[in-house]
Design an enzyme around this catalytic site. Structure first.
Site, PDB file in Angstrom:
ATOM      1  N   ASP A 198       0.868  -1.179   0.000  1.00 10.87           N
ATOM      2  CA  ASP A 198       0.000   0.000   0.000  1.00 10.87           C
ATOM      3  C   ASP A 198       0.901   1.224   0.000  1.00 10.87           C
ATOM      4  O   ASP A 198       1.537   1.552   0.993  1.00 10.87           O
ATOM      5  CB  ASP A 198      -0.884  -0.040   1.250  1.00 10.87           C
ATOM      6  CG  ASP A 198      -1.707   1.228   1.463  1.00 10.87           C
ATOM      7  OD1 ASP A 198      -1.546   2.185   0.683  1.00 10.87           O
ATOM      8  OD2 ASP A 198      -2.502   1.257   2.413  1.00 10.87           O
ATOM      9  N   LYS A 224      -3.059  12.051  -2.983  1.00 15.88           N
ATOM     10  CA  LYS A 224      -1.936  12.213  -2.057  1.00 15.88           C
ATOM     11  C   LYS A 224      -0.729  12.842  -2.762  1.00 15.88           C
ATOM     12  O   LYS A 224       0.222  13.267  -2.119  1.00 15.88           O
ATOM     13  CB  LYS A 224      -1.496  10.860  -1.492  1.00 15.88           C
ATOM     14  CG  LYS A 224      -2.602   9.990  -0.961  1.00 15.88           C
ATOM     15  CD  LYS A 224      -3.074  10.383   0.411  1.00 15.88           C
ATOM     16  CE  LYS A 224      -4.005   9.315   0.977  1.00 15.88           C
ATOM     17  NZ  LYS A 224      -4.506   9.646   2.310  1.00 15.88           N
TER      18      LYS A 224
END
Length: 404
Positions: A198, A224
């Site tokens: 991840d 992000k």
């Protein structure tokens, strides 16, 4: 060195006020802000060539298709994937994880084991629990220590011939710990297990090389990385992606359809049913261009300086306890102050224009380990400054006085 003041001009939102105070945005681990260069790409798409992709013969469709697929190639090169068809567009990290978990439903059986770490976001826990319920496989957990680091000797002890999958985040969203994924991948592969990493929290700070890592699956989200929400990517080795069945059925993921039988399209379209987030994919490519122009080595060094400075200033305040003190860490500081509830601190900081995250950060097992309800989390990006940290420290002291 970064010209931070010039970089800050690229982010329109940094000019606004909140509750009459200049915005100080320290919630970057939840989502980063978007530069004007990426906003312009989004506006350009909807203004000049908004059309569905891949199937159209008209000019707008071809322009949109070219831009969307060029962005896929940018993402491929950024992660150093061997093939562009190993890059699957998703709606984000959670989608990518669920896609892989769903695929392994047909590959696992009772007696098989999968391993996750104690540092995971709920998105990298719940899909694997659901997978175990469907298949009868069992879930094992790599424990953590007080510093917020994984206990690798315990990981070694968990591995065996029944281990089929290992899942770990590259960086903890709650603590900022950088996990030793190279070691984890190498050890897991010795037992023939596949590894999913991840990368939601790592990709803003680190430029992963998926071939050098030899990782089987790597997932991330654009929002992000200074990109838009609602889009991300799953990298998967070609051999693994060919083994997994499609996640969803519909248009685009088919080769031929009849009422008797359907055959599926080749990669990457096999996993991209329906109309995608076309604009999001194009803007993701623009965001990667933007960050690469700044340079990830420059970003890492600057953010490390912010982390050290913020940690030093926070520890001068009586009663502050920082959670997550790993040797390898990125620019995230999770902390509490005495018995003051983190929500109360976050609420008062907001009144002073400072955005932080409070709560368990979708990492409740970590909070249970420390026996706390949650933390205040300040997370920095390359557009933040030491002056903002000074203002944050001053505001925090005021909040503590009001709540004590």
């Amino acid at each position: 060195m970064l010209d931070v003041q010039n970089i800050r001009k690229d982010f329109p939102i940094l000019n606004r006020t909140v509750n009459g105070k200049p915005l100080i945005y320290f919630d970057n681990a939840a989502t980063s802000q978007t530069p004007q260069q990426v906003i312009d790409v989004i506006v350009d798409y909807y203004t000049n060539y908004n059309a569905n992709i891949h199937r159209g013969v008209h000019s707008l469709s071809q322009e949109a298709t070219d831009a969307y697929e060029q962005a896929r190639v940018k993402i491929q090169k950024h992660f150093n994937a061997k093939h562009s068809h190993e890059i699957i567009y998703t709606s984000g990290t959670t989608h990518g994880i669920n896609l892989v978990a769903n695929g392994f439903s047909s590959l696992l059986k009772k007696g098989d084991e999968i391993i996750v770490s104690a540092l995971e976001h709920h998105s990298n826990i719940v899909p694997w629990q659901m997978l175990c319920e469907r298949t009868g496989a069992s879930l094992k957990v790599i424990p953590m220590n007080e510093n917020g680091e994984l206990i690798l000797s315990e990981f070694d002890a968990l591995l065996n011939d029944n281990t089929k999958l290992v899942f770990v985040n590259h960086i903890s969203n709650a603590l900022g710990t950088i996990n030793p994924i190279e070691y984890i991948i190498e050890k897991a592969h010795q037992f023939g297990a596949a590894v999913l990493v991840d990368g939601a929290q790592s990709c803003p700070h680190i430029k992963p090389d998926v071939q050098a890592l030899d990782v089987d699956f790597y997932v991330c989200s654009a929002h992000k990385l200074c990109g838009p929400t609602g889009v991300g990517t799953l990298y998967g080795k070609e051999a693994w992606l060919n083994k997994l069945p499609p996640y969803q059925g519909g248009g685009e993921m088919i080769a031929e359809v009849s009422f008797e039988k359907t055959t599926y399209a080749a990669l990457p379209h096999k996993f991209e049913a329906g109309t995608p987030n076309i604009c999001g994919g194009i803007a993701f490519g623009a965001a990667i261009d933007y960050m690469n122009n700044i340079g990830f080595d420059n970003i890492a060094q600057y953010e490390h300086d912010l982390l050290e400075y913020g940690t030093e200033q926070l520890l001068k305040i009586e009663g502050v306890k920082i959670y997550g003190t790993a040797k390898e860490k990125t620019s995230v500081i999770s902390f509490n102050v005495g018995n003051i509830h983190p929500y109360d601190i976050g609420t008062i900081l907001d009144k002073m224009g400072i955005a932080v995250r409070t709560g368990h950060h979708c990492a409740q097992p970590i909070m249970d380990f420390y026996n706390i309800p949650g933390t205040v989390r300040a997370s920095f990006m390359f557009y933040n400054t030491k002056a903002e940290i000074d203002s944050f420290i001053s505001a925090l002291k005021k909040a503590i006085m009001m709540l004590s």
